[in-house]
Design an enzyme around this catalytic site. Structure first.
Site, PDB file in Angstrom:
ATOM      1  N   ARG A   1       0.862  -1.179   0.000  1.00 55.84           N
ATOM      2  CA  ARG A   1       0.000   0.000   0.000  1.00 55.84           C
ATOM      3  C   ARG A   1       0.899   1.228   0.000  1.00 55.84           C
ATOM      4  O   ARG A   1       1.939   1.254   0.670  1.00 55.84           O
ATOM      5  CB  ARG A   1      -0.940   0.024   1.215  1.00 55.84           C
ATOM      6  CG  ARG A   1      -2.124  -0.927   1.107  1.00 55.84           C
ATOM      7  CD  ARG A   1      -3.097  -0.502   0.021  1.00 55.84           C
ATOM      8  NE  ARG A   1      -4.311  -1.303  -0.030  1.00 55.84           N
ATOM      9  CZ  ARG A   1      -4.507  -2.323  -0.849  1.00 55.84           C
ATOM     10  NH1 ARG A   1      -3.524  -2.691  -1.666  1.00 55.84           N
ATOM     11  NH2 ARG A   1      -5.652  -2.971  -0.867  1.00 55.84           N
TER      12      ARG A   1
ATOM     13  N   GLU B   1      -3.012   7.705  -3.889  1.00 54.81           N
ATOM     14  CA  GLU B   1      -4.174   7.012  -4.468  1.00 54.81           C
ATOM     15  C   GLU B   1      -5.441   7.295  -3.668  1.00 54.81           C
ATOM     16  O   GLU B   1      -5.379   7.390  -2.443  1.00 54.81           O
ATOM     17  CB  GLU B   1      -3.915   5.507  -4.475  1.00 54.81           C
ATOM     18  CG  GLU B   1      -2.853   5.069  -5.487  1.00 54.81           C
ATOM     19  CD  GLU B   1      -2.702   3.562  -5.520  1.00 54.81           C
ATOM     20  OE1 GLU B   1      -3.623   2.907  -6.042  1.00 54.81           O
ATOM     21  OE2 GLU B   1      -1.700   3.051  -5.024  1.00 54.81           O
TER      22      GLU B   1
ATOM     23  N   HIS C   1      -0.714   0.564 -10.221  1.00 54.04           N
ATOM     24  CA  HIS C   1      -1.468  -0.352  -9.357  1.00 54.04           C
ATOM     25  C   HIS C   1      -2.083  -1.485 -10.193  1.00 54.04           C
ATOM     26  O   HIS C   1      -3.298  -1.699 -10.176  1.00 54.04           O
ATOM     27  CB  HIS C   1      -2.563   0.403  -8.594  1.00 54.04           C
ATOM     28  CG  HIS C   1      -2.975  -0.303  -7.331  1.00 54.04           C
ATOM     29  ND1 HIS C   1      -3.380   0.362  -6.197  1.00 54.04           N
ATOM     30  CD2 HIS C   1      -3.053  -1.628  -7.015  1.00 54.04           C
ATOM     31  CE1 HIS C   1      -3.703  -0.508  -5.254  1.00 54.04           C
ATOM     32  NE2 HIS C   1      -3.510  -1.722  -5.731  1.00 54.04           N
TER      33      HIS C   1
END
Length: 321
Positions: free
Chosen positions: A239, A268, A287
């Site tokens: 992440r 994000e 991603h």
């Protein structure tokens, strides 16, 4: 004939997935691609389940606004950091994810980023796009060999273990950190458990595979980077906020780190920072670690299985809350 059970989604679903769901359930979706602020709770009235993606931020306020009819959040993807699990538990909401089905593709992407970052493929691509037939002929533009280096795996879960399996093919010396190290892991992957500080100091290549939690937010910050070798390469497919991007950019600009390979970003779902992706020693992917036909199909089938299990048996298969 009994009425169809109701599922609500904050965003429109892909046609095939929506079609499969509609065959069994009543699916309520926003008129536009994503629900406008404050709109979702209205059309979710009467729904028992909510279908969520990693890009649906279900914080405490969102969960508090859910209709009383909602009892279950079915999330597609492994990570659940976009859902306030404590708020969900406080409301007795069940939450599920889709674990394991993306593991192989995440590990493949990790190895791809390792090679791309170590060998400075980003800079090579930039040269190729100029039409030059040859380039990177001076020592200051050379990359690093992958084979035979020390790989530090932060998070030896399913993905970390699959990365370790692939790393054997490159004769990498594997060290790792995990909350539950074991002699069994050491033997199975010819690896050695160390502290995070030791890993940062020893590893030539560092890959991040830990979930985003309060304790892992900015796990890699300026202080952590200071412990790394200046020749170190860092890879993140976990992440974005696990890395302090400001500290990372400073280190890459100053030469404090060699390169980075990133598939996730702190900003994000907003765009990637230009001062990050414009650096020549960063290899960015948007991603897409799980963006294969195999992974996405398996994710869809797993979330469907969780929804079916909830409606048929009262609980999803992959319950995380």
């Amino acid at each position: 004939m009994t009425e169809k059970r109701i599922i609500a989604t904050p965003r429109q679903l892909p046609g095939a997935l929506a079609g499969i769901l509609r065959a069994k359930y009543e699916v309520r979706e926003p008129a536009d691609s994503v629900a406008a602020p404050g709109e979702f709770a209205g059309y979710a009235q009467g729904a028992e389940a909510v279908f969520a993606t990693a890009f649906d931020d279900m914080d405490k306020a969102f969960i508090a606004d859910l209709p009383e009819s909602v009892k279950f959040i079915a999330s597609i993807g492994v990570g659940v950091d976009h859902i306030d699990l404590e708020a969900a538990k406080a409301r007795s909401l069940m939450v599920s994810n889709t674990p394991e089905v993306t593991t192989a593709c995440l590990a493949d992407t990790t190895m791809g980023l390792i090679i791309a970052a170590c060998r400075r493929f980003r800079e090579g691509l930039d040269i190729a796009l100029t039409g030059e037939g040859r380039g990177m002929l001076t020592p200051e533009s050379w990359g690093q060999r992958v084979t035979g280096r020390t790989l530090g795996i932060v998070g030896m879960g399913n993905v970390g273990k699959e990365v370790a399996k692939r790393a054997k093919g490159f004769d990498l010396d594997i060290i790792y950190t995990t909350p539950r190290p074991s002699a069994e892991i050491d033997r199975a992957y010819n690896a050695r458990a160390v502290s995070l500080d030791e890993l940062l100091k020893q590893a030539d290549i560092i890959t991040l595979h830990c979930p985003l939690k309060p304790e892992t937010h900015h796990l890699i910050d300026a202080a952590a980077i200071e412990k790394m070798k200046p020749s170190a390469v860092i890879i993140n497919i976990s992440r974005g906020p696990v890395i302090d991007e400001t500290a990372l950019i400073d280190a890459l600009k100053s030469g404090r780190l060699f390169t980075a390979g990133l598939d996730v970003f702190e900003t994000e779902p907003a765009p990637i920072r230009e001062d990050l992706y414009s650096l020549p020693n960063v290899f960015c992917l948007p991603h897409i670690a799980s963006a294969t036909w195999e992974s996405r199909s398996a994710m869809a089938m797993r979330v469907l299985a969780n929804i079916d299990a909830y409606f048929e048996k009262g609980a999803p298969l992959d319950r995380v809350a």
